[in-house]
Write an enzyme that holds these catalytic residues in place. Structure first.
Site, PDB file in Angstrom:
ATOM      1  N   GLU A  48     106.505  -4.932  71.394  1.00  0.00           N
ATOM      2  CA  GLU A  48     105.207  -5.578  71.666  1.00  0.00           C
ATOM      3  C   GLU A  48     104.703  -6.194  70.354  1.00  0.00           C
ATOM      4  O   GLU A  48     104.889  -5.615  69.276  1.00  0.00           O
ATOM      5  CB  GLU A  48     104.222  -4.492  72.133  1.00  0.00           C
ATOM      6  CG  GLU A  48     102.771  -4.941  72.263  1.00  0.00           C
ATOM      7  CD  GLU A  48     101.803  -3.754  72.476  1.00  0.00           C
ATOM      8  OE1 GLU A  48     102.049  -2.654  71.911  1.00  0.00           O
ATOM      9  OE2 GLU A  48     100.813  -3.938  73.199  1.00  0.00           O
ATOM     10  N   LYS A 125      99.930  -8.597  79.565  1.00  0.00           N
ATOM     11  CA  LYS A 125      99.630  -7.162  79.686  1.00  0.00           C
ATOM     12  C   LYS A 125      98.397  -6.890  80.550  1.00  0.00           C
ATOM     13  O   LYS A 125      97.320  -7.471  80.326  1.00  0.00           O
ATOM     14  CB  LYS A 125      99.428  -6.582  78.282  1.00  0.00           C
ATOM     15  CG  LYS A 125      99.257  -5.076  78.225  1.00  0.00           C
ATOM     16  CD  LYS A 125      99.243  -4.628  76.756  1.00  0.00           C
ATOM     17  CE  LYS A 125      99.073  -3.163  76.546  1.00  0.00           C
ATOM     18  NZ  LYS A 125      99.109  -2.817  75.096  1.00  0.00           N
TER      19      LYS A 125
HETATM   20  N1  CDT Z   1      99.636  -0.873  72.249  1.00  0.00           N
HETATM   21  C1  CDT Z   1      99.296   0.072  73.137  1.00  0.00           C
HETATM   22  O1  CDT Z   1      99.100  -0.219  74.311  1.00  0.00           O
HETATM   23  N2  CDT Z   1      99.114   1.324  72.663  1.00  0.00           N
HETATM   24  C2  CDT Z   1      98.691   2.405  73.493  1.00  0.00           C
HETATM   25  C3  CDT Z   1      97.865   3.382  72.769  1.00  0.00           C
HETATM   26  C4  CDT Z   1      97.008   4.065  73.749  1.00  0.00           C
HETATM   27  S1  CDT Z   1      96.315   5.523  73.230  1.00  0.00           S
HETATM   28  C5  CDT Z   1      96.770   6.620  74.531  1.00  0.00           C
HETATM   29  C6  CDT Z   1      99.812   3.164  74.168  1.00  0.00           C
HETATM   30  O2  CDT Z   1      99.700   3.423  75.373  1.00  0.00           O
HETATM   31  O3  CDT Z   1     100.775   3.543  73.514  1.00  0.00           O
END
Ligand code: CDT
Length: 314
Positions: A48, A125
């Protein structure tokens, strides 16, 4: 390699710091694409937001973010070498980047590119985590809700490279709806990139749970949808902000068949058996035979708890 095997590579990125140029990121991707192709990959999965640091951790205006981190076109002059190499090596790829659309809207986007360097699929997304307000008390921000709009393309699946490939991005992997909507379109392989901070700014969560939940989500969703998953991290410490590694290839059995060992640039590879999900698809998860959508209405009617419960039986 037998006819049924599909060479899948996942190219994990170590940190990209604020001072790193897009050109240097692309040079790293190019090198890993070469390695993936040399190991027999038909498709290589990149992370990503693979061209820049994970910039939603920094408070700034939308205009600043757009000027510094977003791509107004794809391919762009800086990413063209990736497309040229893909074509000359005959390898497809998945790439995540910050998209500034022609109409000025901003999305956290990924693309699927075939072995002739044609963009065959785009995903924006949908499950954006984080917040849009400034949290000066937090050690870092998670401003995806400020910098990006919720994706407007749905969850797609594209026929490419002899199979059906779905794509999603990072936080989407934690939601069963993501994978079920794709498996209902006969996805056989879902690819995704992620940037997962090792610390949760919203509540205290031990860092080991971050890795556990990442793998748990993918293993459960691979099994329950009888499909393969390839997931690429951007990881390690970006200017002092650590993110988990754990890039993985997960089988329809729910088993992990390859996993990264470092928090640096690293290619993992597996010659995956595209028939492995057949038993699950034909038996325990034969959707046409066993699903009961007439009882799943709440899934699309409710966002969360808060509306009335089922009538109590007297
Ligand atoms: N980039 C991204 O979507 N990061 C999120 C952090 C969320 S905190 C639970 C992820 O789901 O990894």
């Amino acid at each position: 390699m037998t006819k049924e095997r599909f060479g899948l590579a996942v190219a994990q990125l170590g940190p990209i710091h604020l001072s790193d140029s897009r050109e240097s990121a692309v040079a790293r991707l190019v090198e890993m694409m070469r390695e993936a192709a040399s190991r027999g990959a038909k498709l290589v999965v990149f992370p990503e937001l693979a061209l820049t640091t994970f910039f939603p951790r920094y408070w700034m205006s939308e205009e600043d973010a757009e000027a510094r981190f977003f791509e107004p076109s794809m391919p762009s002059p800086v990413t063209q070498p990736l497309f040229d190499l893909a074509k000359s090596l005959g390898i497809g790829f998945y790439l995540g980047y910050a998209e500034r659309a022609a109409d000025g809207r901003r999305f956290n986007t990924s693309i699927l590119v075939d072995d002739q360097a044609n963009i065959v699929g785009r995903y924006r997304k949908i499950h954006l985590p984080g917040h849009s307000d400034h949290k000066p008390e937090a050690p870092f921000q998670h401003l995806e809700k400020k910098f990006f709009e919720v994706g407007n393309d749905g969850f797609g699946v594209w026929p490419m490279l002899g199979t059906n490939v779905g794509q999603c991005i990072c936080n989407d992997r934690r939601w069963p709806e993501t994978f079920r909507v794709m498996s209902l379109q006969d996805a056989r392989l879902v690819v995704l990139g992620y940037n997962t901070p090792s610390w949760n700014i919203h509540w205290t969560e031990p860092p080991h749970l971050r890795m556990f939940h990442h793998l748990l989500s993918m293993q459960a969703n691979a099994y329950q949808n009888a499909l393969w998953i390839g997931a690429a991290a951007k990881c390690g410490s970006e200017d002092g902000f650590h993110m988990i590694g754990g890039s993985a290839i997960v089988a329809p059995t729910g088993e992990i068949v390859a996993q990264s060992q470092s928090e640096e640039d690293e290619v993992i590879f597996a010659a995956i058996d595209m028939t492995l999900g057949d038993n699950f698809r034909n038996h325990v998860f034969n959707f046409a035979k066993h699903r009961r959508p007439e009882h799943y209405g709440l899934i699309v009617e409710r966002t969360g708890v808060g509306t009335p419960l089922a009538p109590q039986v007297e």
